[in-house]
Design a protein around this motif. Structure first.
Motif, PDB file in Angstrom:
ATOM      1  N   PRO A 114      24.932  -7.267  41.731  1.00  0.00           N
ATOM      2  CA  PRO A 114      26.575  -7.136  42.428  1.00  0.00           C
ATOM      3  C   PRO A 114      26.772  -5.705  43.009  1.00  0.00           C
ATOM      4  N   ARG A 115      25.956  -4.728  42.654  1.00  0.00           N
ATOM      5  CA  ARG A 115      26.333  -3.487  43.260  1.00  0.00           C
ATOM      6  C   ARG A 115      25.066  -2.570  42.986  1.00  0.00           C
ATOM      7  N   PRO A 116      25.039  -1.381  43.598  1.00  0.00           N
ATOM      8  CA  PRO A 116      23.688  -0.495  43.413  1.00  0.00           C
ATOM      9  C   PRO A 116      23.687  -0.150  41.858  1.00  0.00           C
ATOM     10  N   THR A 117      22.456  -0.494  41.270  1.00  0.00           N
ATOM     11  CA  THR A 117      21.896  -0.273  40.111  1.00  0.00           C
ATOM     12  C   THR A 117      21.586   1.357  39.901  1.00  0.00           C
ATOM     13  N   PRO A 118      21.563   1.692  38.610  1.00  0.00           N
ATOM     14  CA  PRO A 118      21.074   3.068  38.169  1.00  0.00           C
ATOM     15  C   PRO A 118      19.702   3.267  38.797  1.00  0.00           C
ATOM     16  N   PHE A 119      18.651   2.487  38.952  1.00  0.00           N
ATOM     17  CA  PHE A 119      17.576   2.565  39.703  1.00  0.00           C
ATOM     18  C   PHE A 119      17.669   2.819  41.203  1.00  0.00           C
ATOM     19  N   ALA A 120      18.584   2.094  41.894  1.00  0.00           N
ATOM     20  CA  ALA A 120      18.739   2.111  43.366  1.00  0.00           C
ATOM     21  C   ALA A 120      19.738   3.166  43.830  1.00  0.00           C
ATOM     22  N   PHE A 121      20.511   3.846  42.892  1.00  0.00           N
ATOM     23  CA  PHE A 121      21.348   4.872  43.302  1.00  0.00           C
ATOM     24  C   PHE A 121      20.959   6.128  43.901  1.00  0.00           C
ATOM     25  N   PRO A 122      19.653   6.728  43.110  1.00  0.00           N
ATOM     26  CA  PRO A 122      19.075   7.840  43.684  1.00  0.00           C
ATOM     27  C   PRO A 122      18.029   7.490  45.060  1.00  0.00           C
ATOM     28  N   LEU A 123      17.864   6.277  45.192  1.00  0.00           N
ATOM     29  CA  LEU A 123      17.409   6.034  46.656  1.00  0.00           C
ATOM     30  C   LEU A 123      18.095   5.875  47.743  1.00  0.00           C
ATOM     31  N   LEU A 124      19.620   5.278  47.468  1.00  0.00           N
ATOM     32  CA  LEU A 124      20.793   5.555  48.437  1.00  0.00           C
ATOM     33  C   LEU A 124      20.847   6.860  48.533  1.00  0.00           C
ATOM     34  N   VAL A 125      20.904   7.757  47.862  1.00  0.00           N
ATOM     35  CA  VAL A 125      21.108   9.417  47.856  1.00  0.00           C
ATOM     36  C   VAL A 125      20.037   9.810  48.736  1.00  0.00           C
ATOM     37  N   GLU A 126      19.087   9.398  48.319  1.00  0.00           N
ATOM     38  CA  GLU A 126      17.766   9.994  49.258  1.00  0.00           C
ATOM     39  C   GLU A 126      17.760   9.663  50.814  1.00  0.00           C
ATOM     40  N   ARG A 127      18.240   8.444  51.083  1.00  0.00           N
ATOM     41  CA  ARG A 127      18.610   8.134  52.433  1.00  0.00           C
ATOM     42  C   ARG A 127      19.703   9.058  53.120  1.00  0.00           C
ATOM     43  N   LEU A 128      20.699   8.950  52.341  1.00  0.00           N
ATOM     44  CA  LEU A 128      21.975   9.788  52.840  1.00  0.00           C
ATOM     45  C   LEU A 128      21.602  11.315  53.248  1.00  0.00           C
ATOM     46  N   ARG A 129      20.529  11.919  52.482  1.00  0.00           N
ATOM     47  CA  ARG A 129      20.297  13.145  52.727  1.00  0.00           C
ATOM     48  C   ARG A 129      19.741  13.469  54.314  1.00  0.00           C
ATOM     49  N   GLU A 130      19.102  12.406  54.881  1.00  0.00           N
ATOM     50  CA  GLU A 130      18.567  12.656  56.078  1.00  0.00           C
ATOM     51  C   GLU A 130      19.872  13.317  57.184  1.00  0.00           C
ATOM     52  N   SER A 131      21.052  12.596  56.778  1.00  0.00           N
ATOM     53  CA  SER A 131      22.094  12.711  57.822  1.00  0.00           C
ATOM     54  C   SER A 131      23.254  13.373  57.360  1.00  0.00           C
ATOM     55  N   VAL A 132      23.477  14.004  56.202  1.00  0.00           N
ATOM     56  CA  VAL A 132      24.617  14.443  55.800  1.00  0.00           C
ATOM     57  C   VAL A 132      24.278  15.811  55.236  1.00  0.00           C
ATOM     58  N   SER A 133      25.213  16.853  55.585  1.00  0.00           N
ATOM     59  CA  SER A 133      24.828  18.256  54.855  1.00  0.00           C
ATOM     60  C   SER A 133      24.853  18.307  53.385  1.00  0.00           C
ATOM     61  N   SER A 134      24.182  19.230  52.835  1.00  0.00           N
ATOM     62  CA  SER A 134      24.180  19.175  51.276  1.00  0.00           C
ATOM     63  C   SER A 134      25.395  19.333  50.583  1.00  0.00           C
ATOM     64  N   GLU A 135      26.374  20.117  51.157  1.00  0.00           N
ATOM     65  CA  GLU A 135      27.863  20.164  50.610  1.00  0.00           C
ATOM     66  C   GLU A 135      28.459  18.860  50.746  1.00  0.00           C
ATOM     67  N   ALA A 136      28.454  18.285  51.912  1.00  0.00           N
ATOM     68  CA  ALA A 136      29.085  17.020  52.115  1.00  0.00           C
ATOM     69  C   ALA A 136      28.275  16.042  51.394  1.00  0.00           C
ATOM     70  N   LEU A 137      27.204  16.170  51.172  1.00  0.00           N
ATOM     71  CA  LEU A 137      26.200  15.123  50.359  1.00  0.00           C
ATOM     72  C   LEU A 137      26.764  15.056  48.876  1.00  0.00           C
ATOM     73  N   ALA A 138      26.886  16.118  48.266  1.00  0.00           N
ATOM     74  CA  ALA A 138      27.325  16.297  46.890  1.00  0.00           C
ATOM     75  C   ALA A 138      28.638  15.811  46.719  1.00  0.00           C
ATOM     76  N   ASP A 139      29.718  15.945  47.746  1.00  0.00           N
ATOM     77  CA  ASP A 139      30.964  15.449  47.651  1.00  0.00           C
ATOM     78  C   ASP A 139      30.743  13.938  47.576  1.00  0.00           C
ATOM     79  N   ARG A 140      30.309  13.418  48.503  1.00  0.00           N
ATOM     80  CA  ARG A 140      30.032  12.028  48.597  1.00  0.00           C
ATOM     81  C   ARG A 140      29.516  11.429  47.722  1.00  0.00           C
ATOM     82  N   VAL A 141      28.296  11.768  47.131  1.00  0.00           N
ATOM     83  CA  VAL A 141      27.506  11.175  46.001  1.00  0.00           C
ATOM     84  C   VAL A 141      28.550  11.233  44.765  1.00  0.00           C
ATOM     85  N   ARG A 142      29.168  11.904  44.351  1.00  0.00           N
ATOM     86  CA  ARG A 142      29.920  12.254  43.399  1.00  0.00           C
ATOM     87  C   ARG A 142      31.251  11.048  43.389  1.00  0.00           C
TER      88      ARG A 142
END
Length: 832
Positions: A791-819
């Protein structure tokens, strides 16, 4: 065995004559140190004296060095005493020139007590000019050198005379050379030495290697026989992990490491001296600053050690480790090998070691004496790495160590060897071919391939035949030789196969040099930029003649230092062990502390989707507001997953034009698309069939561009391009442009050029580990694919979603968004 105290670094003292009363037997020498030779050492000595060659495989710190060396010493003490030191009898090849001084000290220790009037010396890129001049007249009785320096010595016409008395070659840390171009360079040098000395004995030393028979075959060549001697010496290894006080159920790579700083500080305080290994130089600098920030009173007791630091700084650190004056050294792989730091009793590993052999090698830096326990504590950078720690411990206990495989016929190395042989007095084609084929890497070298290499070094090949600069070798009366002094000088300056991005020296405006940075990073710096390097915050002033001039800054760094180099992928052995551990978790078995700590993560994964068994491959289909997602988890390592993801996307696009975004990590990959990805188990098996793998992988990528980039290394090793004279300052961009021009010319005017073929093969081997990729697809074909729709991203899927976000989001903004994303999922994961 205990390390030998390091004397001052100036030249060797003058020797006094050895009095007969001072001479002791080898047994007495061991006894004086409280040592009793191990059975494997005695077996190696007997084999050596019987004329045999072989490979000694034993744990770090159990005496491999003297197992290889004392066979020659036992032989020598029975011969008449030489009044003057005899010419070179033992050649000791080490993979790191940093190890040469310590190795020479260890080898020198028994010489005088045994009454041997031998001298010992080193020959590396760091050897002073005066010492090189002495060695031109006569090589020392025992010479410690590197593959590159040995190959350079063999380019001189008097090489046969210099090595006329050679009896033994020892290749230290053979597992570090075997399976690489440096290993092939060593194989060719050994083939040449055996031509000079047909009864030469060759011995290798290794601590962590799975396929010993293959390693032995590469060491001794195709015309010799040898034996593997295993050192069954009890060497307990303790592997554990720092457990976070609370495990987040939606982990992502890199967020956890420094939050465990208090536990790391406590671990360092609990021992005498510790090594804190990191996988990257940037991580090394970061942890050094963090430790000093947490414990300012440790200033002067905490040090930094990585390959970009100046040699003098690294020597100071190594001397401090030997003396026991340093509490902790934060380091990279530069301290993986060979050097005996007896005071070290704790090793910590930040992040996954990515391989069983690497973890054991690093563990062996502690308890560096027979019978003592070597202990390594892993510091996870995200929660799923706890599974890797548990898996690595299980694999190590069962002796499942990674294998390395010999390279097959790298023609760029062979071309370099041919020019070097032509320099060394010349060669005849059939004689050198016979010699080269005794090296295992070239045992299958075909006549037409040999003819192509000869044509390449004499004419430059079909495309370059009109240019005199590429006629490096001339043929007169059937003898191939180099007659141009300029070509000879240029070749000797570029001997070797180590290629990396051009380095820019870092130096204070008024003061010493600190080390080196990658050119690509230095080129982006602007005056006033501040970055942390060598444990200090520096302000960039200017870049001039390949030197970055800096000054100290009291302000905080505003630029993150980056080095080139890919992240290490999970090894095949560790991948298999991880799959087995997950299978245990799927059955509800959590037998150790790490698996119990990760249990909340796996329970959420099982509730929303599934934890795959060892014979299953999990696929998850998910729709979010960003589109449609397919997650696949082969647990085969990042490089394999990059290849599988590209292959799957390419084959899907052949069915219907479609756009995909890709993300990969060591556990799996994600395909994201604005269009539905309604793939079942049957369709996935069909799309991931191994048939047509190599062609489809090349077609799925910008293969021409990748091959063009890889051609830079091939062209450099083959001698088409070179860095120029020392301090000439040819940039990486210039070298890339030169090699790129050659690539384009060959592709257009000489498409059958074998160096083009080699570059494409190396892309498949290095970029995607194509052999492992094929094995992974075979495993997928034999496994059951389980498709779920969580129904939603699983613990296995979550780090892959974060990996894709790295390409377009700065590290500071990425950390806030991921939290925020993780917090939302944590609320959903609370038990109903």
């Amino acid at each position: 065995m205990r390390g030998i105290p390091k004397p001052p670094r100036p030249g060797p003292p003058k020797r006094a004559p050895i009095a007969p009363a001072e001479v002791m037997s080898p047994g007495d020498w061991f006894a004086r140190r409280g040592w009793v030779p191990f059975p494997f050492q005695q077996e190696a000595w007997a084999a050596y004296r019987a004329g045999a060659s072989g490979l000694i495989h034993a744990s770090t710190g159990t005496g491999k060095t003297y197992a290889a060396f004392f066979g020659e010493l036992l032989e020598a003490v029975e011969e008449p005493l030489a009044v003057t030191p005899p010419p070179v009898r033992v050649l000791w090849v080490t993979p790191l020139r940093a190890l040469s001084a310590d190795t020479a000290l260890a080898l020198e220790a028994p010489l005088r007590p045994l009454g041997l009037n031998w001298d010992i010396g080193t020959r590396t890129a760091d050897t002073p000019t005066a010492a090189r001049a002495r060695q031109q007249k006569r090589l020392p009785t025992v010479l410690v050198t590197t593959p590159e320096s040995l190959s350079l010595l063999l380019t001189y016409p008097d090489a046969r005379e210099k090595f006329a008395d050679l009896r033994c070659v020892v290749c230290d840390e053979w597992h570090e050379l075997f399976g690489s171009k440096r290993g092939v360079l060593t194989e060719l040098a050994l083939a040449r030495l055996r031509t000079f000395r047909p009864h030469l004995r060759t011995w290798g030393l290794s601590a962590t290697l799975g396929n010993l028979d293959d390693a032995l075959a590469a060491l001794i060549g195709t015309t010799n026989t040898g034996r593997v001697i295993r050192g069954h010496v009890p060497k307990p290894v303790a592997i554990d992990a720092v457990l976070p006080p609370r495990v987040e159920r939606f982990p992502w790579a890199g967020h956890l490491g420094l939050s465990l700083l208090p536990q790391v500080v406590a671990a360092v305080e609990g021992g005498k001296s510790a090594l804190l290994f990191t996988n990257t130089r940037g991580q090394c600098e970061q942890w050094y600053q963090a430790l000093l920030g947490a414990k300012p009173e440790w200033a002067g007791q905490v040090a930094l050690h990585h390959g970009s630091l100046d040699r003098k700084a690294r020597d100071w650190v190594e001397d401090g480790l030997r003396a026991g004056t340093l509490r902790c050294v934060v380091c990279t792989s530069t301290l993986d090998l060979g050097v005996d730091f007896a005071p070290v009793d704790r090793v910590l590993q930040v992040g996954s070691p990515k391989g069983v052999a690497r973890l054991l090698q690093r563990a062996g830096r502690s308890g560096h004496r027979p019978g003592e326990t070597s202990r390594v504590t892993c510091v996870p950078t995200h929660a799923l790495e706890l599974v890797e720690v548990s898996a690595a411990r299980a694999a190590a206990a069962e002796g499942r160590i990674e294998c390395r495989f010999s390279l097959e016929k790298p023609l760029d190395v062979l071309a370099q060897h041919c020019v070097g042989s032509a320099l060394a007095g010349g060669f005849r084609a059939d004689e050198l071919l016979a010699e080269v084929r005794t090296a295992r890497a070239y045992r299958g070298l075909a006549r037409d391939e040999w003819a192509w290499v000869l044509d390449f070094v004499t004419r430059g090949g079909e495309a370059l035949k009109a240019y005199p600069d590429y006629r490096r070798v001339v043929v007169r009366d059937g003898v191939y030789a180099v007659e141009d002094a300029r070509i000879a000088r240029r070749h000797r300056l570029s001997v070797g196969v180590i290629t990396s991005e051009a380095a820019v020296l870092v130096r204070f405006l008024r003061g010493p040099k600190l080390g080196a940075l990658d050119e690509s990073f230095a080129a982006r710096l602007k005056p006033g930029d501040r970055f942390t390097f060598a444990g200090r915050t520096l302000e960039f002033v200017k870049l001039y003649e390949m030197t970055a001039w800096v000054r100290l800054s009291k302000k905080q760094a505003d630029t993150k230092l980056r080095w080139s180099g890919a992240r290490l992928p999970l090894s095949g052995e560790l991948s298999a062990a991880v799959r087995a551990k997950l299978g245990e978790g799927a059955r509800g078995q959590f037998a150790d502390a790490e698996m119990r700590a990760i249990r909340p993560v796996l329970e959420v994964q099982a509730r929303w989707s599934r934890v795959p068994m060892a014979d299953e491959v999990l696929a998850e289909r998910l729709r979010t507001r960003d589109g449609y997602h397919l997650f696949l988890y082969p647990f085969e390592g990042r490089l394999v997953h990059e290849g599988v993801a590209a292959l799957l996307a390419y084959r899907l696009s052949l069915r219907r034009p479609q756009t995909f975004a890709l993300a990969c990590n060591d556990y799996g990959f994600e395909l994201a698309s604005p269009d539905p990805l309604d793939l079942g188990a049957g369709a996935l098996k069909e799309l991931l069939a191994p048939a047509g793998l190599a062609g489809d992988v090349l077609a799925s990528l910008n293969a021409a561009e990748l091959a063009k980039r890889q051609f830079r290394e091939v062209a450099r090793v083959a001698g088409l391009v070179n860095p120029g004279l020392p301090n000439a300052g040819r940039t990486a961009k210039q070298l890339q442009a030169s090699s790129g021009l050659f690539y384009d010319v060959f592709r257009e005017h000489d498409p059958s050029n074998l160096l083009l073929w080699q570059a494409r093969r190396e892309v498949l081997d290095r970029q995607f580990e194509v052999t492992r990729l094929r094995a992974a697809l075979d495993r997928v074909a034999a496994s059951r694919i389980v498709v779920t729709e969580p129904p939603r991203p699983t613990p296995f899927a979550f780090p892959l979603l974060v990996e894709r976000l790295r390409e377009s989001v700065s590290s500071e903004a990425l950390a806030d968004r991921v939290r925020k994303m993780a917090a939302a999922l944590e609320r959903k994961a609370e038990p109903e």
